[in-house]
Design a protein around this motif. Structure first.
Motif, short mmCIF file in Angstrom:
data_model
loop_
_atom_site.label_atom_id
_atom_site.label_comp_id
_atom_site.label_asym_id
_atom_site.label_seq_id
_atom_site.Cartn_x
_atom_site.Cartn_y
_atom_site.Cartn_z
N SER A 23 0.82 -1.22 0.00
CA SER A 23 0.00 0.00 0.00
C SER A 23 0.85 1.27 0.00
CB SER A 23 -0.92 0.01 1.22
OG SER A 23 -1.75 -1.12 1.24
N PHE A 24 1.98 1.25 0.71
CA PHE A 24 2.77 2.47 0.90
C PHE A 24 4.00 2.57 -0.02
CE2 PHE A 24 6.25 4.57 3.43
CZ PHE A 24 5.84 5.87 3.18
N VAL A 46 4.12 4.37 -3.58
CA VAL A 46 4.12 5.83 -3.45
C VAL A 46 5.46 6.32 -2.93
CG1 VAL A 46 3.01 7.79 -2.31
CG2 VAL A 46 1.63 5.84 -3.05
N MET A 47 5.97 5.68 -1.88
CA MET A 47 7.22 6.11 -1.27
C MET A 47 8.40 5.99 -2.22
SD MET A 47 10.16 4.91 0.54
CE MET A 47 9.91 3.55 1.67
N GLY A 92 -0.67 6.65 5.64
CA GLY A 92 -1.68 7.43 4.91
C GLY A 92 -2.05 8.71 5.64
N GLN A 110 8.36 6.13 -5.44
CA GLN A 110 8.29 7.13 -6.51
C GLN A 110 8.52 8.55 -5.98
OE1 GLN A 110 5.01 6.47 -9.44
NE2 GLN A 110 4.63 4.58 -8.31
N GLU A 111 7.94 8.86 -4.82
CA GLU A 111 8.04 10.23 -4.31
C GLU A 111 9.40 10.51 -3.67
OE1 GLU A 111 4.81 10.92 -1.65
OE2 GLU A 111 3.33 11.10 -3.28
N TYR A 150 9.37 0.19 -10.43
CA TYR A 150 8.92 -0.50 -9.23
C TYR A 150 8.35 -1.88 -9.56
CZ TYR A 150 6.64 -1.43 -4.78
OH TYR A 150 6.25 -2.02 -3.60
N ALA A 208 6.78 3.96 -12.18
CA ALA A 208 5.93 2.79 -11.91
C ALA A 208 6.52 1.54 -12.54
CB ALA A 208 4.51 3.04 -12.44
#
Length: 453
Positions: A267-268, A271-272, A401, A274-275, A284, A281
Motif C-alpha cells: 500500500s505504501f 508511493v514512497m 496514509g 516514486q516520491e 517499481y 511505476a
C-alpha cells in the motif's frame, strides 16, 4: 488376470514410497498454481489497460480472480467431507481441480475475449482461480497426509518457491504471448503445462493398492478408512477441537503477523519509492517481479533445507529477529529513503527473512493438523496468514496514509519482536503426533509393508 491387476495396483508411482516423487509432485502442482494468478492478476490486466480499459474494468477482473482465494476456507470442509477413497483421500480433488483449470484456459482460448470484454474475462478469471484454490487445498492436505516430518520444511520451501516461479513465468510468458498472438495463443499455450501436470497426477497413487482412475483396479487403503470423517457434525466438531488446542491458539498470532508487512508495503511503497527515490511505476513493478523470482528460488534452494537443518522453531526465531531489525532500520533511517541502494537492500533482505518465516509457518501448521480434518485445519491456518495482508493495508492507511510512515515501521517491528518473545515462551511439537496414533491403530503399524515371498 486378477493377480495382474492386484500387482498393478501395488506398483508404479506411489507417493508414500518415494521422497523424490513427493517433492516433485509438490513442485509441479504448486508451479501451475502460479499460472492463473500471473495471468489474471498481472498479465491480462496489463493487456487490458494497454488497450483502453479503465481502472474500474481492470479492477473487476482482478477482483474476480482474487475472490476464490477469499472463499478458500469452504474448500477445506468440502474436501475433508467428500472424497472417493479408492483413489486416495485427496487425489480425486487434485485431478478434478487441475482438469477444471485446463478447461477454463482452453475455453478462454476458444472464446477469445477482447480487452474490453470484462464480463467474459471476469468469468474466466473466477473459474480458473476456483480450480486452483481447490487444487491448492487438495495438495496442501495431501502433503499433511503423506509427508514425514523430515520432509516438511523442504515441502514448505517448495510450496512458497514454486508458486512464485509459476507466477513469474506466467507473467513474463503471458505478457509476451499476448503481444505476439493475442489472448487465444496466450491461454492455449498457458494450458499446456497444467494439462501435462494433470496427466502426471493421473499416473500417481497416494498409497499402494489404490486406483489410478475410478474404473481401474484398486481399493481404499486402511489408513484412509481409519481417518475419513463421513458426516458433517463430526467434521465440524473435530475441526473446532483441533483449532482450540492451546498450541493452535498460540500459532494464530504468528500466522497473522506473517503477511502484515506485505499488505502495508504494497500500500505504501509504490508511493514512497516514486516520491522519495524518484522511481517510475515501471521501475517499481520490474523490481517487484525480480524480487519475487529471487524469493522463489531462495525458498526452494535455501529456505526449506535451512529450516530442516536447524529446526522450524529456531529458524523462525532467527527470521523474526532479523526481520524486526530490518524494519526497525527503515523506521530509524528515514533520511535514507531517497537512496535506491537502501531501499533495494532492505526490501530484498526483509523478503528473504519473510520467506523463512513462511516456510516455518507451513512446517508448524502441518505439525498441528489433525489428519481427520487436515484440509480444513491447514486451510484455516493458511487463511489466517493471508488475512494479515488486508490488516497490513489498513495499518498503512491509518499510519503512513495519515502522514506517519515511521510509526507504521515501528509498529511492524514491534509486532515481529513480540512474536520472537512468543516463540521463546512456547514449545511447538517436533512432529505430527496424530500420524503415529493412526498408524499404530492399523494392523501393520508404522513402517514399510512386510515383504511376502
Amino acid at each position: 488376470m486378477a493377480s495382474t491387476a492386484a500387482r498393478g495396483a501395488t506398483s508404479g508411482l506411489i507417493l508414500t514410497r518415494s521422497p523424490l516423487l513427493r517433492i516433485v509432485t509438490l513442485l509441479v502442482f504448486y508451479f501451475t498454481q502460479g499460472f492463473p494468478i500471473g495471468l489474471f492478476v498481472y498479465a491480462i490486466p496489463a493487456w487490458m489497460a494497454a488497450n483502453g480499459a479503465d481502472t474500474t474494468q481492470v479492477a473487476a477482473v482482478v477482483g474476480m480472480a482474487s475472490l476464490p482465494w477469499s472463499l478458500k476456507l469452504v474448500n477445506g470442509f468440502i474436501i475433508d467431507r467428500y472424497t472417493f477413497l479408492p483413489m486416495g483421500r485427496r487425489r480425486v480433488w487434485i485431478i478434478g481441480a487441475q482438469s477444471l483449470l485446463v478447461l477454463a484456459l482452453l475455453a478462454g482460448a476458444l472464446i477469445a475475449p477482447l480487452p474490453l470484454d470484462v464480463a467474459v474475462l471476469s468469468a474466466l478469471a473466477f473459474c480458473a482461480n476456483v480450480a486452483v484454490t481447490f487444487q491448492d487445498v487438495g495438495i496442501d492436505s495431501l502433503a499433511v497426509d503423506i509427508m514425514p516430518e523430515d520432509e516438511r520444511a523442504k515441502a514448505g520451501g517448495i510450496m512458497g518457491g514454486a508458486q512464485l516461479l509459476g507466477m513469474s513465468a506466467s507473467m513474463a510468458g503471458g505478457g509476451w504471448l499476448l503481444e505476439l498472438s493475442g489472448i487465444t495463443g496466450c491461454l492455449a499455450v498457458g494450458a499446456v503445462i497444467p494439462a501435462a501436470v494433470m496427466l502426471f497426477g493421473v499416473m500417481l497413487r497416494e498409497r499402494e493398492g489404490e486406483r489410478r482412475l475410478p474404473w481401474t483396479a484398486g481399493r481404499a487403503h486402511p489408513h484412509n478408512l481409519a481417518v475419513q470423517v463421513e458426516a458433517w457434525w463430526p467434521l465440524l466438531k473435530a475441526s473446532f477441537k483441533a483449532m482450540v488446542v492451546p498450541l493452535s491458539l498460540c500459532l494464530i498470532p504468528i500466522l497473522l503477523v506473517r503477511s502484515l508487512h506485505a499488505g502495508a508495503f504494497e500500500s505504501f511503497h509504490p508511493v514512497m519509492f516514486q516520491e522519495r527515490a524518484g522511481w517510475s511505476a515501471t521501475d517499481y513493478s520490474s523490481f517487484s517481479s525480480i524480487q519475487s523470482l529471487i524469493s522463489g528460488v531462495f525458498a526452494m534452494i535455501v529456505g526449506g533445507p535451512l529450516v530442516a537443518r536447524i529446526g522450524a522453531q529456531r529458524a523462525l526465531i532467527f527470521a523474526l529477529a532479523g526481520g524486526a531489525a530490518v524494519i526497525l532500520a527503515m523506521a530509524l533511517l528515514p533520511h535514507l529513503w531517497s537512496e535506491t541502494w537502501f531501499l533495494m537492500t532492505t526490501q530484498v533482505t526483509l523478503d528473504l527473512f519473510a520467506m523463512v518465516y513462511f516456510v516455518c509457518g507451513i512446517t508448524l501448521s502441518m505439525r498441528m493438523c489433525d489428519l481427520k480434518v487436515a484440509a480444513t485445519q491447514f486451510t484455516v491456518f493458511m487463511a489466517l496468514g493471508n488475512f494479515g495482508r488486508p490488516l497490513g493495508a489498513s495499518l498503512a492507511a491509518a499510519t503512513a496514509g495519515a502522514g506517519h510512515p515511521v510509526l507504521m515501521y515501528l509498529l511492524l517491528a514491534g509486532l515481529w519482536g513480540a512474536m520472537v518473545v512468543l516463540m521463546l515462551l512456547v514449545r511447538f511439537p517436533h512432529e505430527n503426533r496424530t500420524q503415529h496414533v493412526v498408524a499404530q491403530d492399523l494392523p501393520q503399524g508404522e513402517g514399510p509393508p512386510p515383504r511376502v515371498n
